[in-house]
Design an enzyme around this catalytic site. Structure first.
Site, PDB file in Angstrom:
ATOM      1  CG  ASP A 110      -2.204   0.816   0.986  1.00  0.00           C
ATOM      2  OD1 ASP A 110      -2.345   1.447  -0.086  1.00  0.00           O
ATOM      3  OD2 ASP A 110      -3.078   0.809   1.873  1.00  0.00           O
ATOM      4  CG  ASP A 111      -1.119   4.944  -0.709  1.00  0.00           C
ATOM      5  OD1 ASP A 111      -1.636   4.220   0.170  1.00  0.00           O
ATOM      6  OD2 ASP A 111      -1.751   5.871  -1.247  1.00  0.00           O
ATOM      7  CG  ASP A 165      -3.934   7.953   8.580  1.00  0.00           C
ATOM      8  OD1 ASP A 165      -3.695   8.125   9.791  1.00  0.00           O
ATOM      9  OD2 ASP A 165      -4.437   8.842   7.876  1.00  0.00           O
TER      10      ASP A 165
END
Length: 167
Positions: free
Chosen positions: A102-103, A106
């Site tokens: 994933d980028d 969070d």
């Protein structure tokens, strides 16, 4: 400082920077597969993980690529995450030998859902925030929890007025 401009707590990532960071992620993952071997497959978390996953898959010569889609945002507000598209579970199984990319992590809520699907997968992100770090096996760059990352697919080039103005 209370008169901070909105972009000052933002981390702007260009296509070039994303490419460099995703390649660095691939290099860090080299030889980390099961028994120091290669990875069986890459699963990109859509949508943000697709570009980094493509770069990682190319760098590590992984041909089996799939996606998992977890919806956890409504615009810029976090909502309860849910899987709206699963990878081919016959291929990924419990995640052994599978690299999930994933980028950004969070809060980690999306990755909690992904781990339920593939508990033995190795999860890698390009960027990580402190709350989500425990959900990630490998990442490249950590940013503060209150930083908003602006990815290249979210931006367009445009003229911006000088900060100090012109008199």
């Amino acid at each position: 400082m209370t008169d901070r401009l909105p972009h000052e707590k933002g981390f702007h990532v260009s296509w070039d920077q994303l490419h460099r960071d995703a390649r660095a992620l691939a290099w860090r993952l080299q030889g980390e597969g099961p028994d120091n071997g290669g990875w069986r497959a890459v699963v990109a978390i859509t949508r943000g993980g697709m570009a980094p996953a493509m770069i990682v898959a190319r760098e590590l010569d992984i041909r089996m690529v799939d996606t998992i889609s977890v919806k956890s945002y409504n615009h810029q507000t976090q909502a309860e995450p849910k899987v709206i598209k699963s990878p081919d579970m016959e291929v990924v199984g419990d995640g052994t030998g599978v690299l999930v990319v994933d980028d950004l992590v969070d809060t980690g809520r999306t990755l909690e859902v992904v781990r339920k699907h593939m508990p033995n997968a190795h999860i890698a992100t390009v960027y990580a925030k402190p709350m989500g770090r425990p959900q990630v096996n490998t990442f490249i760059t950590e940013v503060s929890q209150d930083t908003w990352i602006f990815f290249p697919w979210d931006m367009a080039l445009q003229y911006v007025e000088p900060y100090r103005g012109t008199d």
